[in-house]
Write a protein that holds these residues in place. Structure first.
Motif, PDB file in Angstrom:
ATOM      1  N   ALA A  39       5.878   5.816 -13.030  1.00 32.98           N
ATOM      2  CA  ALA A  39       6.137   6.558 -14.262  1.00 32.98           C
ATOM      3  C   ALA A  39       6.357   8.034 -13.970  1.00 32.98           C
ATOM      4  N   SER A  96      13.520  -1.539 -22.155  1.00 33.16           N
ATOM      5  CA  SER A  96      12.417  -2.211 -21.480  1.00 33.16           C
ATOM      6  C   SER A  96      12.980  -3.391 -20.698  1.00 33.16           C
ATOM      7  N   VAL A 104       8.862  -2.759 -17.724  1.00 33.56           N
ATOM      8  CA  VAL A 104       9.016  -1.383 -17.259  1.00 33.56           C
ATOM      9  C   VAL A 104       9.943  -0.709 -18.268  1.00 33.56           C
ATOM     10  N   ARG A 105       9.429   0.325 -18.920  1.00 39.21           N
ATOM     11  CA  ARG A 105      10.232   1.036 -19.918  1.00 39.21           C
ATOM     12  C   ARG A 105      10.926   2.232 -19.284  1.00 39.21           C
ATOM     13  N   ASP A 142       6.764   3.778 -17.261  1.00 40.85           N
ATOM     14  CA  ASP A 142       5.681   2.917 -16.786  1.00 40.85           C
ATOM     15  C   ASP A 142       5.771   2.727 -15.278  1.00 40.85           C
ATOM     16  N   ASP A 143       4.630   2.449 -14.654  1.00 38.64           N
ATOM     17  CA  ASP A 143       4.612   1.945 -13.285  1.00 38.64           C
ATOM     18  C   ASP A 143       4.954   0.466 -13.366  1.00 38.64           C
ATOM     19  N   GLY A 144       5.637  -0.047 -12.343  1.00 36.31           N
ATOM     20  CA  GLY A 144       5.921  -1.474 -12.334  1.00 36.31           C
ATOM     21  C   GLY A 144       6.881  -1.867 -11.238  1.00 36.31           C
TER      22      GLY A 144
END
Length: 157
Positions: A39, A96, A104-105, A142-144
């Protein structure tokens, strides 16, 4: 169903100087099967990860439908190539993507405009053909992890 077709995480810039001089060599392994996103920072291992000047544009997404046949991320130097998502219409939204490891956005900030390099690496006329269809520059929220294959894609304002 939409899908993630290609992913690119390159530690180097390839298009420097004049297109007539040709691109820098591609490092091995820049096209990958998955990417790890942080993020506000971008893609781990990518040339723009954590760079202050690129915080609002650290991830770029382009639609496969925008590219001429045979072209991919190695030529256009975007990070995520998707099929079935009109990313160029999403400026100002949040996209997203969930490829199976959770959503993940990405805040879609602005268009990613093509440059004259497109004529040199894809072919004459590519620069003009990609105008208005060059993808989008995003900030990860986001983290992902994103992986190749089917993806659930949603958008919000």
């Amino acid at each position: 169903m939409p899908e993630i077709v290609e992913l690119l995480a390159s530690p180097v810039r390839r298009y420097q100087g004049r297109p007539a001089d040709g691109p820098e060599p591609a490092p091995p392994g820049e096209l990958v099967r998955q990417i790890r996103i942080r993020a506000g920072l971008g893609i781990v291992g990518d040339r723009y990860f954590g760079r202050q000047a690129h915080r609002d544009a650290s991830i770029t997404v382009i639609a496969q439908e925008s590219l001429p046949p045979g072209a991919g991320l190695a030529q256009v130097r975007r990070n995520i190539l998707v099929a079935g998502i009109d990313v160029d219409s999403l400026v100002g939204s949040v996209l997203s993507l969930d490829s199976g490891d959770g959503p993940v956005r990405l805040r879609v900030n602005r268009a990613a405009k093509p440059c004259a390099w497109m004529d040199a690496v894809i072919g004459p006329g590519a620069w003009r053909a990609l105008r208005g269809r060059g993808g989008v520059r995003c900030t990860p929220l986001d983290d992902g992890v994103l992986r190749l294959g089917p993806v659930v894609a949603t958008t919000t304002s």
